[in-house]
Design a protein around this motif. Sequence first.
Motif, mmCIF file in Angstrom:
data_model
loop_
_atom_site.group_PDB
_atom_site.id
_atom_site.type_symbol
_atom_site.label_atom_id
_atom_site.label_comp_id
_atom_site.label_asym_id
_atom_site.label_seq_id
_atom_site.Cartn_x
_atom_site.Cartn_y
_atom_site.Cartn_z
ATOM 1 N N LYS A 188 0.819 -1.214 0.000
ATOM 2 C CA LYS A 188 0.000 0.000 0.000
ATOM 3 C C LYS A 188 0.852 1.263 0.000
ATOM 4 O O LYS A 188 0.568 2.225 -0.724
ATOM 5 N N SER A 189 1.917 1.269 0.804
ATOM 6 C CA SER A 189 2.808 2.417 0.840
ATOM 7 C C SER A 189 3.525 2.586 -0.488
ATOM 8 O O SER A 189 3.658 3.703 -1.014
ATOM 9 N N ALA A 190 3.998 1.465 -1.060
ATOM 10 C CA ALA A 190 4.687 1.523 -2.350
ATOM 11 C C ALA A 190 3.760 2.022 -3.452
ATOM 12 O O ALA A 190 4.182 2.750 -4.352
ATOM 13 N N ALA A 191 2.477 1.652 -3.370
ATOM 14 C CA ALA A 191 1.517 2.112 -4.372
ATOM 15 C C ALA A 191 1.321 3.620 -4.289
ATOM 16 O O ALA A 191 1.233 4.308 -5.311
ATOM 17 N N ARG A 192 1.271 4.155 -3.064
ATOM 18 C CA ARG A 192 1.127 5.613 -2.906
ATOM 19 C C ARG A 192 2.351 6.337 -3.448
ATOM 20 O O ARG A 192 2.238 7.367 -4.123
ATOM 21 N N ILE A 193 3.537 5.809 -3.136
ATOM 22 C CA ILE A 193 4.768 6.431 -3.616
ATOM 23 C C ILE A 193 4.808 6.423 -5.141
ATOM 24 O O ILE A 193 5.127 7.437 -5.781
ATOM 25 N N THR A 194 4.475 5.281 -5.739
ATOM 26 C CA THR A 194 4.509 5.166 -7.201
ATOM 27 C C THR A 194 3.511 6.113 -7.852
ATOM 28 O O THR A 194 3.820 6.787 -8.840
ATOM 29 N N GLU B 165 -6.696 3.997 -6.276
ATOM 30 C CA GLU B 165 -7.709 2.950 -6.405
ATOM 31 C C GLU B 165 -7.092 1.689 -6.992
ATOM 32 O O GLU B 165 -6.330 1.745 -7.949
ATOM 33 N N THR B 166 -7.447 0.551 -6.390
ATOM 34 C CA THR B 166 -6.972 -0.728 -6.913
ATOM 35 C C THR B 166 -7.858 -1.136 -8.083
ATOM 36 O O THR B 166 -9.084 -1.163 -7.952
ATOM 37 N N PRO B 167 -7.283 -1.422 -9.230
ATOM 38 C CA PRO B 167 -8.116 -1.812 -10.368
ATOM 39 C C PRO B 167 -8.786 -3.160 -10.135
ATOM 40 O O PRO B 167 -8.411 -3.918 -9.234
ATOM 41 N N ARG B 168 -9.791 -3.437 -10.931
ATOM 42 C CA ARG B 168 -10.469 -4.727 -10.867
ATOM 43 C C ARG B 168 -9.440 -5.843 -11.023
ATOM 44 O O ARG B 168 -8.594 -5.807 -11.909
ATOM 45 N N THR B 169 -9.491 -6.803 -10.111
ATOM 46 C CA THR B 169 -8.528 -7.911 -10.130
ATOM 47 C C THR B 169 -9.271 -9.203 -10.445
ATOM 48 O O THR B 169 -10.174 -9.606 -9.703
ATOM 49 N N VAL B 170 -8.901 -9.848 -11.539
ATOM 50 C CA VAL B 170 -9.630 -11.004 -12.065
ATOM 51 C C VAL B 170 -8.820 -12.273 -11.845
ATOM 52 O O VAL B 170 -7.631 -12.348 -12.199
ATOM 53 N N GLY C 292 -7.193 -2.419 -18.495
ATOM 54 C CA GLY C 292 -6.827 -1.868 -17.197
ATOM 55 C C GLY C 292 -7.026 -2.786 -16.010
ATOM 56 O O GLY C 292 -6.754 -2.394 -14.872
ATOM 57 N N SER C 293 -7.508 -4.000 -16.242
ATOM 58 C CA SER C 293 -7.692 -4.944 -15.126
ATOM 59 C C SER C 293 -6.371 -5.606 -14.762
ATOM 60 O O SER C 293 -5.454 -5.716 -15.584
ATOM 61 N N ARG C 294 -6.291 -6.046 -13.519
ATOM 62 C CA ARG C 294 -5.197 -6.914 -13.099
ATOM 63 C C ARG C 294 -5.683 -8.354 -13.190
ATOM 64 O O ARG C 294 -6.873 -8.616 -12.984
ATOM 65 N N THR C 295 -4.784 -9.268 -13.468
ATOM 66 C CA THR C 295 -5.169 -10.674 -13.478
ATOM 67 C C THR C 295 -4.206 -11.473 -12.609
ATOM 68 O O THR C 295 -3.022 -11.159 -12.521
ATOM 69 N N ILE C 296 -4.750 -12.488 -11.944
ATOM 70 C CA ILE C 296 -3.937 -13.413 -11.154
ATOM 71 C C ILE C 296 -4.289 -14.819 -11.605
ATOM 72 O O ILE C 296 -5.450 -15.243 -11.485
ATOM 73 N N ALA C 297 -3.317 -15.521 -12.147
ATOM 74 C CA ALA C 297 -3.560 -16.860 -12.694
ATOM 75 C C ALA C 297 -3.431 -17.919 -11.603
ATOM 76 O O ALA C 297 -2.573 -17.826 -10.712
#
Length: 372
Positions: free
Chosen positions: A23-29, A319-324, A342-347
């Motif tokens: 979460k911190s890294a996401a804010r920094i980025t 905001e965290t994008p939709r994660t599929v 723009g979605s994230r995917t996790i296989a």
Amino acid sequence: MTKPSKNLPGDLLPVGLEDRLPKSAARITAAMRACLDTLGSHGYDRVRPPLLEFESALAARMEGVATRRTFRMVDPASLRTLALRSDITPQIGRIASTSLASAPRPLRLAYCGDTALIQASQLDPARERLQLGAELIGADTVEAAGEIVSLAIEALGAAGLTGISVDFTLPDLVDTLAARDGLEPGTIEAIRRELDTKDAGGLKQAGGSDYLPLLYATGPFEDALTKLREIDAGGVLATRLDGLEAIAARVGDTARITLDPTERHGFEYQSWFGFTIYADGVRGAAGRGGTYRIGGSEEAATGFTLYVDRLSEAAPQPETPRTVYLPTGHDTAKATELRADGSRTIAQLVEGEDPKALGCTHVLNGTDLSEL
């Protein structure tokens, strides 16, 4: 499920260093991208200097840079001393004076990278910082200073910060007044020291009674500027004060402006103008900037630095994008389409995975999406 490993010797980080978790890294980025996009939109081209340089080069390009605060080591190739940068600004000066010496002026450069210190201050214990900034090289004008201040404010706003305020200072104020008054070097240094500590009694003892009004020429910009003009017998500060007024006019109502004309902390190499920028929720300063001369070439420059890891603490969580979740045997073409949108995917990798525990919000069934 894998058992958590035990802590190993050396797992603790040195004082002043820390891991940045997701979460911190996401804010920094997000803050870094927003700031760099703002600089790019105003014509500032990004450069990436190396993490290490010869110590002598870093010290020579910027007056006041203390290489004793940097990590140093001997280069086995050249047998010369290398330094791990503690400030990127001198590196930009080197680039402007060498590789880009023939580039048209004014030259607009942006940068972002990590810096490290051997020892931090008590007010800011961090020994590693993500430094981001812009340098306008080849112009020592009020217009250049106004552009830099406005750009710093806009960059902070783009990163989502609010309640922005800017504190102006005149780093060479005492030198300018002392030249007018013909003071000895020892007296000048004593006056600087007492002004730094805001000690009226000490200032009198140091022979600086005439400089006492400077202690009170601080606060909201208009009031402090009026007091400074009253102090300026002979008008030696007139052009500087007119310049401050023009810069403030450009800032307008985008930020609250204050003035502390004798403030020197953090302005080791600035010349006639410096500023510190603050924002709601940021501990200490969000950044600093001002005018200076590049060592060696003596070329005029104006710039600012923002401390991205510090200011990101007050930036909104992106905001965290939709994660599929993609089950084994999923439609790879559909998954590619989702990522393009723009979605994230996790296989899926093993049987029995819990998509929700992995942070998924949807699952792909064939070519259809189902919400979890």
